[in-house]
Design an enzyme around this catalytic site. Structure first.
Site, PDB file in Angstrom:
ATOM      1  CG  HIS A 180      -1.979  -1.211   0.681  1.00 26.64           C
ATOM      2  ND1 HIS A 180      -1.908  -2.450   1.720  1.00 26.64           N
ATOM      3  CD2 HIS A 180      -2.867  -1.486   0.086  1.00 26.64           C
ATOM      4  CE1 HIS A 180      -2.890  -2.926   1.283  1.00 26.64           C
ATOM      5  NE2 HIS A 180      -3.773  -2.458   0.239  1.00 26.64           N
ATOM      6  CB  CYS A 477     -10.139   1.596  -9.239  1.00 25.18           C
ATOM      7  SG  CYS A 477     -10.837   0.297  -8.423  1.00 25.18           S
TER       8      CYS A 477
HETATM    9  C1  PEP Z   1      -7.334  -3.437  -5.747  1.00 20.64           C
HETATM   10  O1  PEP Z   1      -7.063  -4.479  -5.335  1.00 20.64           O
HETATM   11  O2  PEP Z   1      -6.910  -3.508  -6.937  1.00 20.64           O
HETATM   12  C2  PEP Z   1      -7.556  -2.401  -5.300  1.00 20.64           C
HETATM   13  C3  PEP Z   1      -7.889  -1.330  -6.129  1.00 20.64           C
HETATM   14  O3  PEP Z   1      -7.820  -1.996  -4.164  1.00 20.64           O
HETATM   15  P1  PEP Z   1      -6.563  -2.026  -2.992  1.00 20.64           P
HETATM   16  O4  PEP Z   1      -5.373  -1.669  -3.899  1.00 20.64           O
HETATM   17  O5  PEP Z   1      -6.877  -0.854  -2.048  1.00 20.64           O
HETATM   18  O6  PEP Z   1      -6.702  -3.331  -2.174  1.00 20.64           O
END
Ligand code: PEP
Ligand code: MG
Length: 525
Positions: A180, A477
């Protein structure tokens, strides 16, 4: 003078940054944030709040003093402590026990016959939030702007609290390109490398992070290295572009942005369709913030007002798994590995606060709500029911609200394969970060994981799922959306709406015009 030492690493976010090292792992360099757990923590937070109010009272006029004295009296009232204690004994988290006790009191005051009593409700709301603020604890110590953060790993909250406008970068001994913090670094164009292996450096030693080549350069002997370069938005981001974007054969394409921090909404320019994903968990530093409806409302309001007419999708808290929430560690829900919507349904007190903040935020713009890590259709129905119940409560309190469209992330393979069964989801957005992880049975933080090898399977699954979406709005996304390399495959899968980190937007925009909607390269390209 000693030769600079160049260590090979993996690029997690492009760009080059130079600056003095900040060593995160010095003893005592990173005090653990104060957690919001335990009744003792609540008592401490109440004491802190009383102290703050006493200081406020010192310079206050007589009228304000009366209000403050009343608030202090309530905070000292043993019946409030007893009611909270009784809730804690039946296994409620102390933060939510506090919220429930005060909300019950606020509810009584709001429905009182006497106007003077009704006017007191806001004073209690104020102390509820003051104590929640104290429970949220002191923020993690920041490090000097412009420096290069060197350490084993970095907490997302530390990244978000830091001022990156003065430059600087990140070099992690381990870490992951899919983690993250890497995602946040790419979004803010902060150069970052991971997997350098442990190296020795001293605080203040000049360090260069080469996020383009994937290296970290240590200048031995404190030799000067070129001055630090403030991170700059990629060229083209400041140019005025039209919202209208088409593939080479004329099919309209939408580009939205992903934001992780409310301040990033400032990068929403006229050429962007809206916010395709706001990760709300990055605005919530602890369980005390998760219990704070007013604080959440203020954050969502800011984003919606800044977006103006443009649609904004706020994702409910995606906590659990690799996204811990300070203060939630001891709760039984976490032991079972729950994450996202399933965790929210297991701890509905958290979902209810956020649902109320989101229901009220609809007054400030075009809000849609997205549920994270959905696996089965009943999860949407159960969350929708929570929204309905909370909307009713807001209605009884005459608080302005509206039911937003509720859609879902498609990031669990079981959901992607069965998308036609999610009748009550208003829209779908593919989360390729988790989809990749769960398809390949790999860990998101596994440095060696080769997302490229899994991509064909991810693309095939998306193409199938888009066909099952039954004409509902579909977007993507996950990080794949911001990588031009995957654009032909994503177009061929039928995607027409891409939500990407602000720093990735120019690259994707310019790539789109080079392809036809079926993913083939445009003639002459
Ligand atoms: C994903 O898993 O692609 C997503 C957009 O969520 P995150 O990256 O916050 O887990
Ligand atoms: Mg995800």
């Amino acid at each position: 003078m000693a030769e600079p030492l160049r260590l090979k690493a993996k690029s997690a976010s492009p760009g080059i940054a130079s600056g003095p090292a900040f060593l995160a792992e010095r003893p005592g360099a990173a005090p653990a944030p104060q957690t919001a757990g335990g009744y003792g923590a609540l008592e401490m937070a109440i004491d802190i709040s009383i102290g703050e109010l006493e200081r406020l009272a010192e310079g206050a006029d007589p009228e304000s003093r009366d209000i403050i004295d009343f608030q202090i009296e309530v905070l000292r009232d043993p019946s409030i402590a007893e009611a909270t204690g009784a809730r804690v004994e039946v296994d409620e988290n102390v933060v939510f026990a506090w919220v429930a006790t005060l909300d019950a009191y606020i509810g009584e005051l709001e429905t009182a016959d006497e106007e003077q009593m009704r006017a007191r409700a806001v004073d209690i709301l104020d102390i509820k939030n003051r104590v929640l603020g104290a429970l949220a604890g002191t923020p993690i110590a920041d490090f000097p702007p412009g420096s290069v953060f060197v350490g084993k790993d970095m907490e997302p909250s530390r990244f978000l609290a830091h001022d990156w406008s003065k430059g600087g970068g990140i070099a992690l001994f381990s870490g992951s390109t899919a983690g993250h913090v890497a995602l946040l670094a790419r979004a803010k164009a902060v150069p970052m490398v991971v997997g350098t292996g442990r190296f020795s450096a001293e605080d203040g030693d000049p360090v260069r992070v080469d996020g383009d080549a994937g290296a970290v350069v240590l200048q031995a002997g404190r030799m000067l290295i070129p001055p630090l370069v403030p991170t700059q938005a990629p060229a083209g981001d400041t140019q005025i572009e039209s919202v209208e974007l088409r593939t080479a054969d004329g099919v309209p394409i939408l580009i939205s942005i992903n934001i992780n921090d409310p301040a990033e909404i400032d990068s929403l320019d006229p050429a962007t369709a809206g916010v395709g994903l706001m990760r709300s968990e990055f605005s919530i530093a602890s369980i005390a913030d998760a219990a704070n409806e007013e604080r959440q409302l203020a954050i969502y309001r800011r984003v919606l007002e800044q977006a103006g007419e443009k649609p904004v999708i706020i994702r409910m808290l995606d906590i659990g798994g690799d996204k811990p929430l300070v203060g939630l560690e001891d709760l039984p829900a976490l032991d079972s590995g729950l994450r996202g919507t399933r965790l929210l349904l297991a701890r509905p007190e958290i979902a209810r606060v956020q649902a109320r903040a989101l229901l009220r935020a609809t007054a400030f713009g075009g809000l849609s709500v997205m549920l994270p890590m959905v696996t089965f259709p009943d999860e949407i129905d159960r969350m929708r029911e929570i929204f309905r119940e909370e909307a009713e409560k807001l209605g009884r309190r005459s608080l302005l609200h509206r039911m937003p469209p509720i859609g879902m992330m498609v990031e669990v393979p079981a959901a992607a394969l069965m998308l036609d069964t999610f009748g009550s989801a208003a829209f779908f957005s593919f989360g390729t970060n988790d989809l990749t992880q769960y398809l390949a049975a790999t860990a998101r933080d596994d440095l060696e994981a080769d997302a490229g090898k899994t991509a064909p399977a991810v693309l095939r699954l998306i193409a199938q799922a888009v066909k099952l979406a039954a004409g509902k709005p579909v977007s993507i996304c996950g990080d794949m959306a911001g990588d031009p390399h995957y654009l032909p495959g994503l177009l061929a899968a039928g995607l027409r709406h891409f939500s990407v980190a602000p720093a990735r937007r120019p690259a994707i925009r310019s790539a789109i015009t080079g392809f036809n909607a079926d993913g083939t390269r445009a003639a002459g390209e």
